[in-house]
Design a protein around this motif. Structure first.
Motif, PDB file in Angstrom:
ATOM      1  N   VAL A 145      23.369  12.683  32.913  1.00  0.00           N
ATOM      2  CA  VAL A 145      23.254  11.222  32.952  1.00  0.00           C
ATOM      3  C   VAL A 145      23.066  10.702  34.367  1.00  0.00           C
ATOM      4  CG1 VAL A 145      24.598  10.902  30.854  1.00  0.00           C
ATOM      5  CG2 VAL A 145      25.772  10.918  33.054  1.00  0.00           C
ATOM      6  N   LEU A 146      23.438  11.501  35.367  1.00  0.00           N
ATOM      7  CA  LEU A 146      23.301  11.048  36.747  1.00  0.00           C
ATOM      8  C   LEU A 146      21.943  11.399  37.339  1.00  0.00           C
ATOM      9  CD1 LEU A 146      26.833  12.012  38.134  1.00  0.00           C
ATOM     10  CD2 LEU A 146      25.955   9.700  37.783  1.00  0.00           C
ATOM     11  N   GLY A 147      21.353  12.532  36.896  1.00  0.00           N
ATOM     12  CA  GLY A 147      20.093  12.981  37.480  1.00  0.00           C
ATOM     13  C   GLY A 147      20.236  13.256  38.966  1.00  0.00           C
ATOM     14  N   ALA A 148      21.312  13.932  39.353  1.00  0.00           N
ATOM     15  CA  ALA A 148      21.588  14.184  40.765  1.00  0.00           C
ATOM     16  C   ALA A 148      20.616  15.218  41.338  1.00  0.00           C
ATOM     17  CB  ALA A 148      23.030  14.670  40.935  1.00  0.00           C
ATOM     18  N   ARG A 149      20.587  15.292  42.664  1.00  0.00           N
ATOM     19  CA  ARG A 149      19.755  16.296  43.320  1.00  0.00           C
ATOM     20  C   ARG A 149      20.349  17.680  43.105  1.00  0.00           C
ATOM     21  NH1 ARG A 149      19.699  12.086  47.003  1.00  0.00           N
ATOM     22  NH2 ARG A 149      21.343  13.005  48.298  1.00  0.00           N
ATOM     23  N   ALA A 150      19.492  18.699  43.135  1.00  0.00           N
ATOM     24  CA  ALA A 150      19.927  20.066  42.838  1.00  0.00           C
ATOM     25  C   ALA A 150      21.034  20.513  43.782  1.00  0.00           C
ATOM     26  CB  ALA A 150      18.735  21.021  42.926  1.00  0.00           C
ATOM     27  N   ARG A 151      20.925  20.164  45.058  1.00  0.00           N
ATOM     28  CA  ARG A 151      21.950  20.620  46.006  1.00  0.00           C
ATOM     29  C   ARG A 151      23.297  19.971  45.714  1.00  0.00           C
ATOM     30  NH1 ARG A 151      23.333  17.106  50.038  1.00  0.00           N
ATOM     31  NH2 ARG A 151      21.923  15.373  50.527  1.00  0.00           N
ATOM     32  N   GLN A 152      23.289  18.736  45.198  1.00  0.00           N
ATOM     33  CA  GLN A 152      24.548  18.091  44.854  1.00  0.00           C
ATOM     34  C   GLN A 152      25.226  18.798  43.686  1.00  0.00           C
ATOM     35  OE1 GLN A 152      23.249  14.006  44.171  1.00  0.00           O
ATOM     36  NE2 GLN A 152      24.107  13.388  46.141  1.00  0.00           N
ATOM     37  N   VAL A 153      24.428  19.138  42.670  1.00  0.00           N
ATOM     38  CA  VAL A 153      24.994  19.819  41.505  1.00  0.00           C
ATOM     39  C   VAL A 153      25.520  21.194  41.901  1.00  0.00           C
ATOM     40  CG1 VAL A 153      24.538  20.609  39.165  1.00  0.00           C
ATOM     41  CG2 VAL A 153      23.392  18.575  40.012  1.00  0.00           C
ATOM     42  N   ALA A 154      24.742  21.925  42.696  1.00  0.00           N
ATOM     43  CA  ALA A 154      25.174  23.254  43.123  1.00  0.00           C
ATOM     44  C   ALA A 154      26.445  23.176  43.968  1.00  0.00           C
ATOM     45  CB  ALA A 154      24.051  23.940  43.908  1.00  0.00           C
ATOM     46  N   SER A 155      26.528  22.194  44.844  1.00  0.00           N
ATOM     47  CA  SER A 155      27.730  22.022  45.670  1.00  0.00           C
ATOM     48  C   SER A 155      28.945  21.719  44.804  1.00  0.00           C
ATOM     49  CB  SER A 155      27.520  20.890  46.680  1.00  0.00           C
ATOM     50  OG  SER A 155      26.483  21.187  47.574  1.00  0.00           O
ATOM     51  N   ALA A 156      28.763  20.844  43.809  1.00  0.00           N
ATOM     52  CA  ALA A 156      29.870  20.496  42.918  1.00  0.00           C
ATOM     53  C   ALA A 156      30.336  21.708  42.118  1.00  0.00           C
ATOM     54  CB  ALA A 156      29.447  19.373  41.978  1.00  0.00           C
ATOM     55  N   VAL A 157      29.381  22.479  41.584  1.00  0.00           N
ATOM     56  CA  VAL A 157      29.746  23.681  40.825  1.00  0.00           C
ATOM     57  C   VAL A 157      30.495  24.664  41.713  1.00  0.00           C
ATOM     58  CG1 VAL A 157      28.830  25.730  39.670  1.00  0.00           C
ATOM     59  CG2 VAL A 157      27.906  23.478  39.115  1.00  0.00           C
ATOM     60  N   ALA A 158      29.988  24.903  42.926  1.00  0.00           N
ATOM     61  CA  ALA A 158      30.643  25.844  43.834  1.00  0.00           C
ATOM     62  C   ALA A 158      32.066  25.403  44.144  1.00  0.00           C
ATOM     63  CB  ALA A 158      29.832  25.973  45.124  1.00  0.00           C
ATOM     64  N   ALA A 159      32.246  24.105  44.409  1.00  0.00           N
ATOM     65  CA  ALA A 159      33.567  23.604  44.786  1.00  0.00           C
ATOM     66  C   ALA A 159      34.577  23.744  43.651  1.00  0.00           C
ATOM     67  CB  ALA A 159      33.454  22.146  45.231  1.00  0.00           C
ATOM     68  N   VAL A 160      34.189  23.347  42.435  1.00  0.00           N
ATOM     69  CA  VAL A 160      35.160  23.406  41.330  1.00  0.00           C
ATOM     70  C   VAL A 160      35.429  24.848  40.902  1.00  0.00           C
ATOM     71  CG1 VAL A 160      34.584  21.089  40.532  1.00  0.00           C
ATOM     72  CG2 VAL A 160      33.405  23.042  39.532  1.00  0.00           C
ATOM     73  N   VAL A 161      34.437  25.731  41.001  1.00  0.00           N
ATOM     74  CA  VAL A 161      34.661  27.128  40.623  1.00  0.00           C
ATOM     75  C   VAL A 161      35.612  27.800  41.602  1.00  0.00           C
ATOM     76  CG1 VAL A 161      33.563  29.398  40.432  1.00  0.00           C
ATOM     77  CG2 VAL A 161      32.528  27.422  39.329  1.00  0.00           C
ATOM     78  N   ILE A 162      35.442  27.531  42.893  1.00  0.00           N
ATOM     79  CA  ILE A 162      36.324  28.139  43.893  1.00  0.00           C
ATOM     80  C   ILE A 162      37.752  27.600  43.734  1.00  0.00           C
ATOM     81  CG2 ILE A 162      36.843  28.188  46.365  1.00  0.00           C
ATOM     82  CD1 ILE A 162      33.844  28.535  46.843  1.00  0.00           C
ATOM     83  N   CYS A 163      37.882  26.304  43.511  1.00  0.00           N
ATOM     84  CA  CYS A 163      39.226  25.749  43.291  1.00  0.00           C
ATOM     85  C   CYS A 163      39.853  26.328  42.025  1.00  0.00           C
ATOM     86  CB  CYS A 163      39.154  24.232  43.195  1.00  0.00           C
ATOM     87  SG  CYS A 163      38.866  23.408  44.772  1.00  0.00           S
ATOM     88  N   GLY A 164      39.039  26.495  40.971  1.00  0.00           N
ATOM     89  CA  GLY A 164      39.552  27.114  39.750  1.00  0.00           C
ATOM     90  C   GLY A 164      39.994  28.544  39.958  1.00  0.00           C
ATOM     91  N   THR A 165      39.256  29.281  40.786  1.00  0.00           N
ATOM     92  CA  THR A 165      39.635  30.667  41.091  1.00  0.00           C
ATOM     93  C   THR A 165      40.955  30.706  41.846  1.00  0.00           C
ATOM     94  OG1 THR A 165      37.294  31.281  41.200  1.00  0.00           O
ATOM     95  CG2 THR A 165      38.878  32.797  42.213  1.00  0.00           C
ATOM     96  N   LEU A 166      41.124  29.822  42.816  1.00  0.00           N
ATOM     97  CA  LEU A 166      42.391  29.749  43.548  1.00  0.00           C
ATOM     98  C   LEU A 166      43.543  29.417  42.609  1.00  0.00           C
ATOM     99  CD1 LEU A 166      41.228  27.790  46.734  1.00  0.00           C
ATOM    100  CD2 LEU A 166      41.816  30.217  46.589  1.00  0.00           C
ATOM    101  N   ALA A 167      43.317  28.467  41.698  1.00  0.00           N
ATOM    102  CA  ALA A 167      44.365  28.087  40.746  1.00  0.00           C
ATOM    103  C   ALA A 167      44.736  29.243  39.842  1.00  0.00           C
ATOM    104  CB  ALA A 167      43.886  26.893  39.917  1.00  0.00           C
ATOM    105  N   MET A 168      43.735  30.024  39.432  1.00  0.00           N
ATOM    106  CA  MET A 168      43.987  31.142  38.528  1.00  0.00           C
ATOM    107  C   MET A 168      44.959  32.153  39.143  1.00  0.00           C
ATOM    108  SD  MET A 168      41.242  33.927  37.125  1.00  0.00           S
ATOM    109  CE  MET A 168      41.156  34.676  38.745  1.00  0.00           C
ATOM    110  N   TYR A 169      44.807  32.407  40.443  1.00  0.00           N
ATOM    111  CA  TYR A 169      45.684  33.377  41.101  1.00  0.00           C
ATOM    112  C   TYR A 169      47.024  32.770  41.515  1.00  0.00           C
ATOM    113  CZ  TYR A 169      41.861  36.720  41.372  1.00  0.00           C
ATOM    114  OH  TYR A 169      40.864  37.604  41.052  1.00  0.00           O
TER     115      TYR A 169
END
Length: 331
Positions: free
Chosen positions: A146-170
């Motif tokens: 729905v936002l139609g964001a730029r590719a780098r914004q989406v990739a940055s958001a995915v990277a940030a939440v995945v890394i935070c999720g990995t930290l939380a998992m451990y």
């Protein structure tokens, strides 16, 4: 020209499908599965690797990659509604649903507020907020629809939440002895706090079977809130573009997603259709994220700066504290 477009489309689609299949194979490896690395995060990583090593491939298949990122990814979001059944809700009851509503709503509002204070573009802040509040990469993809964001914004958001999720998992299983929570309540905390579904499963498995059951159900309750959350994000985006007085068009795929979700909650969808449909949802989302990765350049992510990571870490910290407080209050 027509034949060139057909070749361009075919090349991009086949590449995205191949990368999604490779991500599925890697996600099945015990060494990666034990670290909570699921199908969707791996798809975007593989796409970024291939796209940055062979940029000519991304250019030659650009039309097909755009189709995978757009239409196919939205179809995957629609089918994502098959992942939650009404029977799943019984183990945590209405209290679990109430907690999920509080966490998702407050995290999205906090993301918008903190993003403004940090000077981030509103679309990027909302992408990170959706991924943190709901279900990681899949929620980022839905918000991008729905936002139609730029590719780098989406990739940055995915990277940030995945890394935070990995930290939380451990981190979270290590906190178990310090919390005084039962196994079931600790699983509730995990389900309210951790980003990716794979991370939730892995973290809860380290604690025990009681935690695993409540964590998974609570996480799926957050997933269920994807439709209203993305609708709210669509309204925010529409207000920025057209002004508060203008009529806002809600993308059709959101209504289809909500219809599939409601139909699935009624139990009318046969299991023989539900499971393959849920698998197809992951496949389409993985293909779209792989295409997104292909279109993303590492230099663009670096250009996003540290504010992306600051926002993601602040939201994760909020999830930890607020989730624990809510579970303690309920217990």
């Amino acid at each position: 020209m027509t034949s060139i477009l057909r070749l361009d489309t075919r090349t991009g689609l086949l590449t995205s499908f191949a990368l999604a299949a490779a991500a599925a194979g890697l996600a099945a490896l015990p060494a990666l599965a034990s670290h909570g690395l699921g199908w969707l995060p791996l798809a975007i990583v593989l796409g970024m690797v291939v796209g940055n090593l062979w940029p000519s491939l991304a250019q030659s298949g650009s039309h097909g990659l755009a189709l995978a990122r757009g239409t196919l990814m939205r179809a995957g979001i629609v089918l994502y509604g098959l992942k939650l059944s009404f029977a799943d809700l019984s183990s945590v009851g209405w209290q679990g649903l109430a907690l999920a509503c509080v966490i998702v709503t407050s995290t999205l509002l906090l993301a918008r507020l903190l993003g403004r204070r940090l000077g981030l573009e509103p679309s990027l802040a909302l992408l990170i907020g959706a991924g943190s509040a709901i279900c990681g990469a899949a929620a980022v993809a839905a918000a991008d629809g729905v936002l139609g964001a730029r590719a780098r914004q989406v990739a940055s958001a995915v990277a940030a939440v995945v890394i935070c999720g990995t930290l939380a998992m451990y981190l979270m299983p290590l906190l178990m002895p310090l919390t005084g929570l039962s196994g079931a309540d600790f699983g509730l905390w995990i389900g309210l706090t951790v980003h990716e579904l794979g991370h939730v499963v892995a973290a809860a498995a380290m604690v025990g079977p009681d935690a695993a059951s409540t964590a998974l159900v609570e996480k799926m309750l957050r997933v269920m809130l994807l439709a209203p959350a993305v609708l709210w994000i669509a309204l925010q985006a529409g207000q920025r573009r057209t002004g508060n007085g203008a009529r806002i068009e809600v993308p059709a795929f959101l209504w289809f997603f909500l219809a599939v979700l409601v139909l699935n909650l009624t139990g009318l969808v046969p299991e023989a259709l539900r499971q393959p449909g849920a698998l197809l949802a992951d496949a389409l989302l993985a293909s779209g994220l792989a295409a997104l990765g292909m279109l993303t350049r590492i230099a663009d992510i670096r250009a996003a700066g540290t504010k992306v990571w600051v926002l993601a870490l602040l939201l994760w910290s909020y999830l930890l504290v607020a989730g624990f407080g809510l579970v303690k209050w309920l217990a």
